[in-house]
Design an enzyme around this catalytic site. Structure first.
Site, PDB file in Angstrom:
ATOM      1  N   CYS A   1       0.332  29.385 -39.707  1.00 25.49           N
ATOM      2  CA  CYS A   1       1.147  28.186 -39.575  1.00 25.49           C
ATOM      3  C   CYS A   1       0.699  27.458 -38.317  1.00 25.49           C
ATOM      4  O   CYS A   1       0.117  28.054 -37.424  1.00 25.49           O
ATOM      5  CB  CYS A   1       2.623  28.546 -39.531  1.00 25.49           C
TER       6      CYS A   1
ATOM      7  N   GLY B   1       3.295  40.623 -54.673  1.00 28.85           N
ATOM      8  CA  GLY B   1       3.926  39.314 -54.486  1.00 28.85           C
ATOM      9  C   GLY B   1       4.183  38.605 -55.792  1.00 28.85           C
ATOM     10  O   GLY B   1       5.140  38.893 -56.513  1.00 28.85           O
TER      11      GLY B   1
ATOM     12  N   GLY C   1      -1.784  35.268 -56.585  1.00 24.89           N
ATOM     13  CA  GLY C   1      -1.885  35.804 -57.938  1.00 24.89           C
ATOM     14  C   GLY C   1      -3.260  36.394 -58.215  1.00 24.89           C
ATOM     15  O   GLY C   1      -4.121  36.424 -57.336  1.00 24.89           O
TER      16      GLY C   1
ATOM     17  N   GLY D   1      -2.747  40.266 -52.134  1.00 26.58           N
ATOM     18  CA  GLY D   1      -3.481  39.253 -52.888  1.00 26.58           C
ATOM     19  C   GLY D   1      -3.701  39.722 -54.316  1.00 26.58           C
ATOM     20  O   GLY D   1      -4.604  40.508 -54.594  1.00 26.58           O
TER      21      GLY D   1
ATOM     22  N   LYS E   1      11.742  37.319 -46.288  1.00 33.23           N
ATOM     23  CA  LYS E   1      11.296  35.923 -46.348  1.00 33.23           C
ATOM     24  C   LYS E   1      10.843  35.482 -44.973  1.00 33.23           C
ATOM     25  O   LYS E   1      11.332  35.979 -43.966  1.00 33.23           O
ATOM     26  CB  LYS E   1      12.490  35.040 -46.718  1.00 33.23           C
ATOM     27  N   GLY E   2       9.932  34.535 -44.925  1.00 36.23           N
ATOM     28  CA  GLY E   2       9.507  33.972 -43.650  1.00 36.23           C
ATOM     29  C   GLY E   2      10.730  33.446 -42.909  1.00 36.23           C
ATOM     30  O   GLY E   2      11.491  32.665 -43.468  1.00 36.23           O
TER      31      GLY E   2
ATOM     32  N   LYS F   1      -0.082  39.222 -39.940  1.00 30.67           N
ATOM     33  CA  LYS F   1      -0.555  38.804 -41.263  1.00 30.67           C
ATOM     34  C   LYS F   1      -1.577  37.694 -41.104  1.00 30.67           C
ATOM     35  O   LYS F   1      -1.258  36.588 -40.667  1.00 30.67           O
ATOM     36  CB  LYS F   1       0.620  38.329 -42.113  1.00 30.67           C
TER      37      LYS F   1
ATOM     38  N   ASN G   1       9.388  39.028 -41.580  1.00 27.67           N
ATOM     39  CA  ASN G   1       8.249  38.110 -41.454  1.00 27.67           C
ATOM     40  C   ASN G   1       8.714  36.920 -40.623  1.00 27.67           C
ATOM     41  O   ASN G   1       9.680  36.251 -40.974  1.00 27.67           O
ATOM     42  CB  ASN G   1       7.815  37.681 -42.864  1.00 27.67           C
TER      43      ASN G   1
END
Ligand SMILES: Cc1cc2nc3c(=O)[nH]c(=O)nc-3n(C[C@H](O)[C@H](O)[C@H](O)COP(=O)(O)OP(=O)(O)OC[C@H]3O[C@@H](n4cnc5c(N)ncnc54)[C@H](O)[C@@H]3O)c2cc1C
Ligand SMILES: Cc1cc2nc3c(=O)[nH]c(=O)nc-3n(C[C@H](O)[C@H](O)[C@H](O)COP(=O)(O)O)c2cc1C
Ligand code: FES
Lengths: 258, 321
Positions: free
Chosen positions: B134, B269, B221, B247, B49-50, B169, B103
């Protein structure tokens, strides 16, 4: 958690906008407890993409083992697709998910409070606890008489008290207005319904100084249902950020609503 | 059949994955939940997770919304913070066979550096993945990932702070993703991940409000695959370091397409939300594709769909002159 492709055994309308879907999913039904839920795909391709969360409504014995019952209110494309399944179709689902209700061994009088489709997980709890000899009262609220879960489908031992927004059946008003009459009798409360119902429960319970356990099943937009996406977070008063799908959906009312 | 790939070939010890199928950040929590669901050691890699310096509560509801063949999210990086990650989660990872990349994201380059330093040498941490989609508070909230210099700077400060391989990323929300990829390659990145989510939104006509609490969110998705596939192809034409595609990977076929566009590995994902076994479905599909087409080495697929590799093209011209 098991992922299965289940055969539809039966799908029929029970009352206004509401269907019961029986599935051959013994791997899930065998492990499930009242208050847990499953995630169901609503189509075969990529659209709609995400599975839908549905509480386990009932488990019954069948020829091929225990059968899984879901009660669904048609509110959008996913639930609409599910409501149009016929016997012999298949649907993909995984579960059982989350933590269900916990009934304390010392509790004999159980008060169940359902708002709208929130009745779904309470029916199985009533089935099981009536069989264990406990006294059950179910307070059920709905928009109007047409949206009330049929009394005939409940175990006869359950005392059913209804309320409707328009007064077409039972108490004219919100189901939460019935709490002062019934809460003092109960050893434990179990509730499922929309968020405003939970909020409306806090004042009457405070008024009667209810200090026993009141377990609620929370609902939130979910993507995964399994604790990996963090879509369904809720801030609890005593335990910080929690995930409804993984840490719930059962929470103590006072830990979430002030 | 050879499935293993190296994501840090410039390093002495590399970053070897037993196969090119990984899970994507933010879509697999920290990998622990699914140990019970399937054998996650079969995966090529897991991305955490981030993670931020201090714990974060994340954004207000709603955090996700379904869209046509996709979904939007604005989770807001709810996480336990890097210290708790190092103390409570990394020791669990250390007992796994599957490598885990962490991440990370910071508000300033200094925060990235501190994150990288904190994770350096921690058993269980195999690599860093820098999330540069971000806002940089020192640059007035502009995203690092949309600016070559900012992206290069944050890559460089992390590389100075750690011995770990560094994957950057990239954000897809730029006009020229190849130039950002080139900038982070020059700054020393071991690999790039292409890409994060596409910025989007959904509106609820009933409430007359955006569906997401934060208004905008990241689209992921199957809906994004053609866009990200194009970006992988573009980046592959611009850099020599390995590319990880992210993606809309739902099937082995999707993975093969990404490899052919120039990716060395893929991340799964959103697919895992619809099918908890999706990472294995992708891996099994890739293996079956290779069997059916008599392909022995997955590395032969990398860039196979690139019309004429630039180098070959130059050689031909030279020979013809
Ligand atoms: C733990 C849990 C148990 C539930 N149990 C039941 C049940 O037993 N019976 C029942 O009829 N409904 C139940 N719901 C609500 C049910 O999940 C939604 O009504 C359903 O997802 C709507 O999907 P749709 O495609 O028909 O509607 P749409 O509005 O088209 O759905 C669009 C998106 O929003 C999500 N969504 C919409 N409404 C809700 C909602 N109320 N809660 C969560 N997500 C929502 C959908 O999953 C989908 O991703 C439960 C929800 C949760 C979280
Ligand atoms: C719910 C959710 C949370 C995400 N969180 C992060 C994150 O913390 N860090 C990050 O770099 N990417 C994050 N992403 C982006 C994914 O890692 C991935 O790059 C993106 O979803 C595209 O791949 P997909 O279409 O296979 O999902 C998140 C995506 C989703 C759907
Ligand atoms: S729905 Fe994904 S974490 Fe709860």
């Amino acid at each position: 958690m098991k992922q299965v492709t289940a055969r539809v055994l039966e799908c029929r309308s029970l009352y206004r906008d509401t269907f019961v879907l029986w599935l051959e999913a013994p791997e899930i039904a065998r492990r499930a407890r009242p208050g847990q839920f499953v995630m169901l795909r609503c189509g075969e391709g990529y659209d709609p993409l995400l599975p839908r969360a549905l509480s386990i409504y009932r488990v019954r014995d069948g020829d091929g083992g225990p059968e899984l019952g879901l009660l669904l209110e048609v509110v959008g494309r996913g639930t609409d697709w599910l409501s149009r399944r016929v016997a012999g179709d298949t649907v993909a689902l995984f579960g059982p998910l989350g933590h269900g209700f916990t009934v304390r061994s010392a509790s004999t009088n159980l008060l169940l409070v359902g708002g709208g489709i929130g009745v779904a997980p309470l029916v199985w709890l009533a089935d099981e606890e009536v069989a264990r000899g406990r006294s059950i009262t179910l307070l059920l609220g709905a928009r109007s008489a047409a949206y009330l879960y049929p009394a005939l489908l409940l175990p006869p031992e359950v005392e059913l008290v209804t309320a409707t927004d328009d007064g077409s059946a039972g108490h004219h008003g919100f189901v939460t207005q019935l709490l002062p009459r019934f809460a003092p009798w109960s050893d434990q409360i179990f509730a499922c319904g929309p968020a405003p119902m939970f909020q409306a429960m806090t004042a009457p319970l405070r008024a009667v100084q209810y200090r026993k356990s009141c377990q609620v099943l929370l609902e939130q937009r979910m993507a995964c249902g399994t604790g990996i996406c963090y879509s369904c977070a809720v801030e609890t008063r005593r335990h910080g950020m929690k995930l409804i799908c993984k840490d719930g959906p059962r929470f103590e009312l006072r830990d979430v609503y002030a | 059949m050879r499935l293993s790939v190296d994501l840090a070939p410039q390093r002495k010890f590399g970053l070897t994955l037993i196969n090119p199928v990984m899970t994507a950040s933010g879509t697999f929590s920290n990998g622990i939940e699914y140990r019970k669901v399937f054998d996650t050691d079969r995966l090529g890699g897991i991305v955490s997770k981030g993670t931020t310096l201090r714990p974060r509560k994340g954004n207000a509801q709603f955090r996700t919304a379904e869209t046509a063949a996709g979904m939007l999210n604005s989770i807001g990086f709810q996480n336990i913070g890097v210290r708790a990650l190092v103390e409570q989660v990394a020791p669990v990872w250390a007992s796994w066979r599957v490598p885990v990349a962490v991440n990370i994201l910071g508000d300033t380059p200094g925060e990235y550096a501190e994150l990288a330093r904190t994770l350096d040498g921690v058993p269980g941490v195999a690599a860093l993945e820098l999330n540069i989609s971000c806002p940089n508070l020192e640059l007035g909230g502009m995203e690092y990932g949309v600016d070559c210099d900012a992206a290069a700077e944050v890559t460089a400060v992390c590389l100075r702070a750690t011995q770990l391989p560094v994957i950057v990323k990239l954000t897809p929300n730029v006009t020229d993703i190849a130039s950002i990829a080139r900038a982070v390659e020059s700054a020393g990145a071991d690999a790039v991940c292409v890409a994060n989510t596409l910025l989007g939104m959904a509106i609820d006509t009933h409430t007359r409000r955006p569906v997401l609490g934060r208004g905008f969110g990241g689209l992921s998705g199957p809906a994004v695959k053609p866009v990200i596939l194009r970006q992988v192809y573009q980046v592959a034409g611009a850099v020599a370091i390995p590319i990880i595609a992210s993606g809309g990977v739902m099937t082995g076929q999707d993975a093969v397409e990404y490899l052919m566009a120039g990716a060395t590995a893929v991340q799964v994902g959103t697919a895992t939300f619809t099918n908890p076994l999706a990472p294995l479905t992708v891996l099994n599909g890739l293996e079956r594709w290779m069997q059916d087409s008599g392909e022995e080495d997955v590395r032969n697929l990398v860039g196979a769909a690139r019309s004429i590799p630039a180098a070959t093209h130059r050689l031909r011209t030279a020979a013809g002159s």
